[in-house]
Scaffold this active site. Structure first.
Site, PDB file in Angstrom:
ATOM      1  N   ASP A  18       0.848  -1.191   0.000  1.00 42.74           N
ATOM      2  CA  ASP A  18       0.000   0.000   0.000  1.00 42.74           C
ATOM      3  C   ASP A  18       0.885   1.243   0.000  1.00 42.74           C
ATOM      4  O   ASP A  18       1.880   1.330   0.712  1.00 42.74           O
ATOM      5  CB  ASP A  18      -0.911  -0.008   1.246  1.00 42.74           C
ATOM      6  CG  ASP A  18      -2.047   0.986   1.123  1.00 42.74           C
ATOM      7  OD1 ASP A  18      -3.210   0.544   1.048  1.00 42.74           O
ATOM      8  OD2 ASP A  18      -1.785   2.206   1.103  1.00 42.74           O
ATOM      9  N   ASN A  20     -12.906  -2.994   2.777  1.00 45.15           N
ATOM     10  CA  ASN A  20     -13.896  -1.924   2.806  1.00 45.15           C
ATOM     11  C   ASN A  20     -14.811  -2.092   1.602  1.00 45.15           C
ATOM     12  O   ASN A  20     -14.329  -2.310   0.488  1.00 45.15           O
ATOM     13  CB  ASN A  20     -13.211  -0.560   2.771  1.00 45.15           C
ATOM     14  CG  ASN A  20     -12.257  -0.373   3.935  1.00 45.15           C
ATOM     15  OD1 ASN A  20     -12.585  -0.709   5.081  1.00 45.15           O
ATOM     16  ND2 ASN A  20     -11.068   0.146   3.672  1.00 45.15           N
ATOM     17  N   HIS A  41     -10.504  -5.555  -3.133  1.00 45.07           N
ATOM     18  CA  HIS A  41      -9.168  -5.786  -2.567  1.00 45.07           C
ATOM     19  C   HIS A  41      -9.253  -6.097  -1.077  1.00 45.07           C
ATOM     20  O   HIS A  41     -10.202  -5.719  -0.405  1.00 45.07           O
ATOM     21  CB  HIS A  41      -8.253  -4.580  -2.804  1.00 45.07           C
ATOM     22  CG  HIS A  41      -8.792  -3.279  -2.304  1.00 45.07           C
ATOM     23  ND1 HIS A  41      -9.719  -2.553  -3.003  1.00 45.07           N
ATOM     24  CD2 HIS A  41      -8.539  -2.575  -1.170  1.00 45.07           C
ATOM     25  CE1 HIS A  41     -10.006  -1.443  -2.340  1.00 45.07           C
ATOM     26  NE2 HIS A  41      -9.314  -1.440  -1.199  1.00 45.07           N
TER      27      HIS A  41
HETATM   28  P1  AMP Z   1      -9.819   1.341   0.264  1.00 41.89           P
HETATM   29  O1  AMP Z   1     -10.179   2.538   1.085  1.00 41.89           O
HETATM   30  O2  AMP Z   1     -10.120   0.042   0.981  1.00 41.89           O
HETATM   31  O3  AMP Z   1     -10.408   1.400  -1.124  1.00 41.89           O
HETATM   32  O4  AMP Z   1      -8.246   1.348   0.148  1.00 41.89           O
HETATM   33  C1  AMP Z   1      -7.553   1.812  -0.962  1.00 41.89           C
HETATM   34  C2  AMP Z   1      -6.089   1.732  -0.604  1.00 41.89           C
HETATM   35  O5  AMP Z   1      -5.337   1.842  -1.790  1.00 41.89           O
HETATM   36  C3  AMP Z   1      -5.595   2.833   0.351  1.00 41.89           C
HETATM   37  O6  AMP Z   1      -5.048   2.227   1.518  1.00 41.89           O
HETATM   38  C4  AMP Z   1      -4.532   3.562  -0.479  1.00 41.89           C
HETATM   39  O7  AMP Z   1      -3.431   3.982   0.294  1.00 41.89           O
HETATM   40  C5  AMP Z   1      -4.147   2.513  -1.496  1.00 41.89           C
HETATM   41  N1  AMP Z   1      -3.617   3.007  -2.763  1.00 41.89           N
HETATM   42  C6  AMP Z   1      -4.148   3.958  -3.566  1.00 41.89           C
HETATM   43  N2  AMP Z   1      -3.406   4.122  -4.671  1.00 41.89           N
HETATM   44  C7  AMP Z   1      -2.377   3.243  -4.575  1.00 41.89           C
HETATM   45  C8  AMP Z   1      -1.259   2.934  -5.405  1.00 41.89           C
HETATM   46  N3  AMP Z   1      -1.056   3.550  -6.588  1.00 41.89           N
HETATM   47  N4  AMP Z   1      -0.394   1.976  -4.995  1.00 41.89           N
HETATM   48  C9  AMP Z   1      -0.583   1.348  -3.817  1.00 41.89           C
HETATM   49  N5  AMP Z   1      -1.630   1.591  -2.994  1.00 41.89           N
HETATM   50  C10 AMP Z   1      -2.507   2.530  -3.358  1.00 41.89           C
END
Ligand code: AMP
Length: 117
Positions: free
Chosen positions: A32, A90, A103
């Site tokens: 992440d 989530n 995810h």
């Molecule tokens: P969610 O709120 O469950 O949709 O989590 C999305 C997650 O994706 C968050 O923890 C972000 O920090 C992560 N995220 C967003 N863009 C990227 C990226 N390009 N590479 C890695 N993680 C990401």
């Protein structure tokens, strides 16, 4: 409705980079970008499912079983199994989902307590 331009779809297509932990034909695990603990990895199936509900309703048992088996493989690979870890998904606006590709967050590497939920 699945959005082909969401950021994880672009990562699967290698249009934007990621810090990869494990990849095969069906799944991808990467760190992440904004970790909430010492270890914070995201696991995604390489299918067009926007969220957990779609993943369960639109795929089959073998796909689901394979994905969760791979999560456990990665947990072991990261050395998290012995001391414990947290899995978070989530789902939708009230769940705080930001990226509309299903995810699982794998979080650990330190005592989490009630810090990350
Ligand atoms: P969610 O709120 O469950 O949709 O989590 C999305 C997650 O994706 C968050 O923890 C972000 O920090 C992560 N995220 C967003 N863009 C990227 C990226 N390009 N590479 C890695 N993680 C990401």
């Amino acid at each position: 409705m699945y959005d082909d331009n969401n950021i994880f779809a672009k990562i699967i297509r290698s249009e934007i980079p990621c810090d990869k932990v494990y990849e095969d034909d069906n799944v991808l695990f990467f760190y992440d970008i904004n970790p909430v603990a010492k270890v914070h990895v995201l696991g995604i199936p390489k299918i067009k499912c926007a969220n957990f509900a779609d993943f369960i309703e639109q795929t089959n048992e073998q796909t689901i079983k394979n994905f969760f088996n791979k999560i456990l493989d990665v947990v072991k690979m990261l050395g998290l199994k012995e001391n414990g870890f947290r899995l978070i998904t989530n789902n939708g606006p009230n769940g705080g989902q930001e990226v509309p590709h299903y995810h699982v967050h794998i979080i650990g590497g330190e005592p989490l307590g009630s810090k990350v939920r």
